[in-house]
Design a protein around this motif. Sequence first.
Motif, PDB file in Angstrom:
ATOM      1  N   THR A 156      -5.448  -1.838   4.227  1.00 50.95           N
ATOM      2  CA  THR A 156      -6.059  -0.541   4.562  1.00 50.95           C
ATOM      3  C   THR A 156      -6.670  -0.511   5.954  1.00 50.95           C
ATOM      4  O   THR A 156      -7.255   0.509   6.337  1.00 50.95           O
ATOM      5  N   VAL A 203      -9.112   4.515  -2.115  1.00 54.92           N
ATOM      6  CA  VAL A 203      -8.173   3.441  -2.425  1.00 54.92           C
ATOM      7  C   VAL A 203      -8.179   3.212  -3.933  1.00 54.92           C
ATOM      8  O   VAL A 203      -9.239   3.005  -4.533  1.00 54.92           O
ATOM      9  N   LEU A 261       0.864  -1.181   0.000  1.00 56.56           N
ATOM     10  CA  LEU A 261       0.000   0.000   0.000  1.00 56.56           C
ATOM     11  C   LEU A 261       0.898   1.227   0.000  1.00 56.56           C
ATOM     12  O   LEU A 261       1.834   1.310   0.797  1.00 56.56           O
TER      13      LEU A 261
END
Length: 670
Positions: free
Chosen positions: A391, A401, A351
């Motif tokens: 997340t 996202v 991420l």
Amino acid sequence: MSKSAQLKIGDKVQSKCKVNFGAKGIISSIIGNGNRKKFVVDWDLGSQSIHGLRGICRDGQLPLQKQYTQPTKRRKTAVALLDEEGSTYDDSTSSSEEYSEEGESDTELPSNHNSDVQHDDQDQDVPRDRNLFPHGRQWELLPDLVFDPAVHDKFTQETRIKWNQVEQLKSIQDRTEIDYFFHFYPMQTVQQTLNCMGERLARKRYNPISKGEFFKWLGIRLAMTIEPRRGGIQAYWKEGEDPHTFSLGASMGSRAKMSRHRFEEIQECLAFCSMHDGIAPEDDPWKEIRLIIDGFNDNRQQGIIPGSHIAVDEVMSAWYGAEATWVAEGMPHVTKIPRKPEGEGAEMKALADGQTKILIRLDVMEGKEHQRKKAFADIGSEGTAVTLRLTQPWFGSGRVVHADSAFSSVKTCMALRQYGLHFMGIIKTAHKEYPLTYLTSKADEYGTGKVKPRGGHLLLRSTMGPDDSTHPPIFALGWYDKKGKYLISSCGTTLPGIPCKRPRFKKIVNNDGFYETVAYTKEVRRPAMVEEFFSCFSSIDIHDHYRQGSLEMERQWVTRRWHHRIFCTVLGICIVDSFFAQKFEVTMINHEPNDFNTFCGRLARQLIFNEFLGNIMPTRDGTENEQVYVTQHTPNSLASLDAYKDKRAQRKCKISSEYAKSKKEQAPFI
């Protein structure tokens, strides 16, 4: 005057259908004219449906009769009828003899009438295109989306690096490369790493290692990466120029003040788990790097506040060595992705912050069995589960996202909305409940020389799931470039965005009769939703280009130990993140940042002469050529002293030699 003319927009009505008999609602719009009018009703329960006059009545005029019961057989929808009949469903076949306005008639139904079809099914204005009902989810066509539905709960702050109270005392101009590296390296793991290495060093009777020596070793490894030498590790410790060749030694021994023997000792004992932790390899085959991965995630959660956009993608740690399937010391799980530049090795999902491109979380793909034991594994989709795990620390923040087709689906979008996040992704294969067939069927209408220009779009909206449950709207967007791209999103608008600019070249003949290359820019229009999606879609790919393409530490650090390779990958990520952080802050004060090679060179020098060694870092005194260095306290060889100049070095012990000789003479002859 007909009864249909008496109903108008805003009137309160009740349902006469079997499904929701007696439900109350308000007419929101009217479709058609005359006796064929259809009424769009917003029910008090939150749903919306279309009815004819026989399916509704004015509030308070519902006939007194027993309520209908659900049919025993499964209800057939209009889409199911389309599949069976192969044609569109027409409600004109029903007659007033079968059903009266008061409700169900006792008249026997015709033999060709399907008793499973309910009254309301016949009254609805069923769309002619069955592709708008993929897997039971209904989508409706929208002309445009001017107002962003997520404008009130979107996260709007920019990225911020969280410096502690001591680090905040330094201004941005005074922060050096090593300050950023120490901020993004998992420093909380250093002491445990030294303890694990100390166990192995003591077992082999090597000298213990200190914190300063550990970072010096990292600096030497980085220096070897940015200035590679041919000929193995010996070439880095060669002094000066080779008289027989044109090669120049790196002189690491005299420059970095560490012998090759000591460098190899540290590399041999580099470890991140204790030898006496009591964890069996079959219980946790990844325990060798568990400390580094968990420390990395904790460091990012405490060291940076990501902005409004975050991106999910894959990160590969290239490994062409042994696998645990065949070799006990091999990597526990190896992923092979042929389309990747480094497509074989340990796969990690990552991420990244969309504004700075700094990686903020990692999740190692540990194999099928171990993946099933992780959080959200029971959700039914690996892409959705990985996205939720990555997340999770930012649930409820309203961030957007971004994901590619490996993670994007209607299920992922709905799951993130449930946890307070928005989603934008591109759909390719995971198209369950997504109107991909409908959107792709319209692609031939757009393009150069077509009915509609290139760069056009189609927008669909869904607010009701296959189980008739309502939810916040999600959108399916088809953007028709040269090749169509299909997005799933819970936010954004279709207002005109900044056109996509692409450099192009063409060859022409100039006035002198010679060929000449002309550069120009081709602009393709796109809606704001597409612009927002691609603004940080490639954040992790850019990060990989710096780590694998420019730094190439994994190529220079040759190893047979898989946990060394993954540590090399994490170390490269920390270096690239440090560069992105410095570039981000220096740009904020309108200064020109250093390029990546300069950053790595300065960082390597600062690590080799780090503050934990007890020496002052070499600093410039303001001139370009002169530098002030602190004398290194290193032992001198005996040969450099005057008393030992004429003496030859002793290669063996006299006492031991005489003792061995006497033992040999005393031994009996055999």
